[in-house]
Design a protein around this motif. Structure first.
Motif, PDB file in Angstrom:
ATOM      1  N   MET A 224       0.823  -1.203   0.000  1.00 16.58           N
ATOM      2  CA  MET A 224       0.000   0.000   0.000  1.00 16.58           C
ATOM      3  C   MET A 224       0.865   1.265   0.000  1.00 16.58           C
ATOM      4  O   MET A 224       0.590   2.211  -0.727  1.00 16.58           O
ATOM      5  N   VAL A 225       1.918   1.279   0.826  1.00 14.66           N
ATOM      6  CA  VAL A 225       2.773   2.451   0.982  1.00 14.66           C
ATOM      7  C   VAL A 225       4.223   2.015   1.080  1.00 14.66           C
ATOM      8  O   VAL A 225       4.539   1.036   1.755  1.00 14.66           O
ATOM      9  N   LYS A 226       5.092   2.758   0.399  1.00 18.73           N
ATOM     10  CA  LYS A 226       6.532   2.581   0.546  1.00 18.73           C
ATOM     11  C   LYS A 226       7.103   3.967   0.836  1.00 18.73           C
ATOM     12  O   LYS A 226       6.801   4.921   0.115  1.00 18.73           O
ATOM     13  N   ALA A 227       7.901   4.079   1.889  1.00 17.09           N
ATOM     14  CA  ALA A 227       8.480   5.367   2.264  1.00 17.09           C
ATOM     15  C   ALA A 227       9.972   5.188   2.506  1.00 17.09           C
ATOM     16  O   ALA A 227      10.397   4.190   3.098  1.00 17.09           O
ATOM     17  N   GLU A 228      10.762   6.163   2.032  1.00 19.45           N
ATOM     18  CA  GLU A 228      12.208   6.076   2.228  1.00 19.45           C
ATOM     19  C   GLU A 228      12.850   7.450   2.178  1.00 19.45           C
ATOM     20  O   GLU A 228      12.372   8.359   1.502  1.00 19.45           O
TER      21      GLU A 228
END
Length: 133
Positions: free
Chosen positions: A29-33
């Motif tokens: 659903m979400v990828k954050a970096e």
């Protein structure tokens, strides 16, 4: 006895420009970096190590929406208008991590995926003041 850890994706909310985004695709659903490492090492010819603190606190957040989500058009309109707004990924699970920032924008108008079945469309946000809580 070990504690059983429970994750519920319904306890994760993405909010951009005051809107709770819905209509996620199956899978991630979400990828954050963060865009760069916190520290930049330097090793001299004799093996001496120095490190520079990296002041770059930018990051990116990518969400995967089903092509039936009304937010694809809404976020495409925000991208065309170059809207800079707060972005928050709020994870209310017991061991959840929250990410986001006060200055974020959609990097480009989302790609269009049309096929026989419901497709996934990724939308990327650039976050100028990326933080992880």
């Amino acid at each position: 006895m070990n504690e059983v850890k429970v994750f519920n994706p319904k306890d994760v909310t993405v909010i951009y420009d005051g809107m709770v985004i819905t209509g996620y695709a199956d899978g991630s659903m979400v990828k954050a970096e963060k865009n760069e490492d916190n520290m930049i090492p330097h090793v001299g010819v004799l093996g001496e190590v120095s490190v520079a603190i990296n002041a770059n606190n930018t990051g990116k957040v990518t969400i995967s929406l089903a092509n039936t989500s009304p937010f694809i058009k809404i976020l495409a309109d925000k991208a065309r208008a170059n809207i800079i707004a707060p972005l928050s990924v709020v994870n209310m699970n017991k061991y959840g991590v929250n990410v986001g920032g006060t200055q974020a924008w959609v990097t480009k108008v989302p790609d269009v995926n049309i096929g026989k079945e419901v497709e996934s469309q990724d939308i990327e946000f650039f976050v100028a003041d990326y933080s992880v809580d």
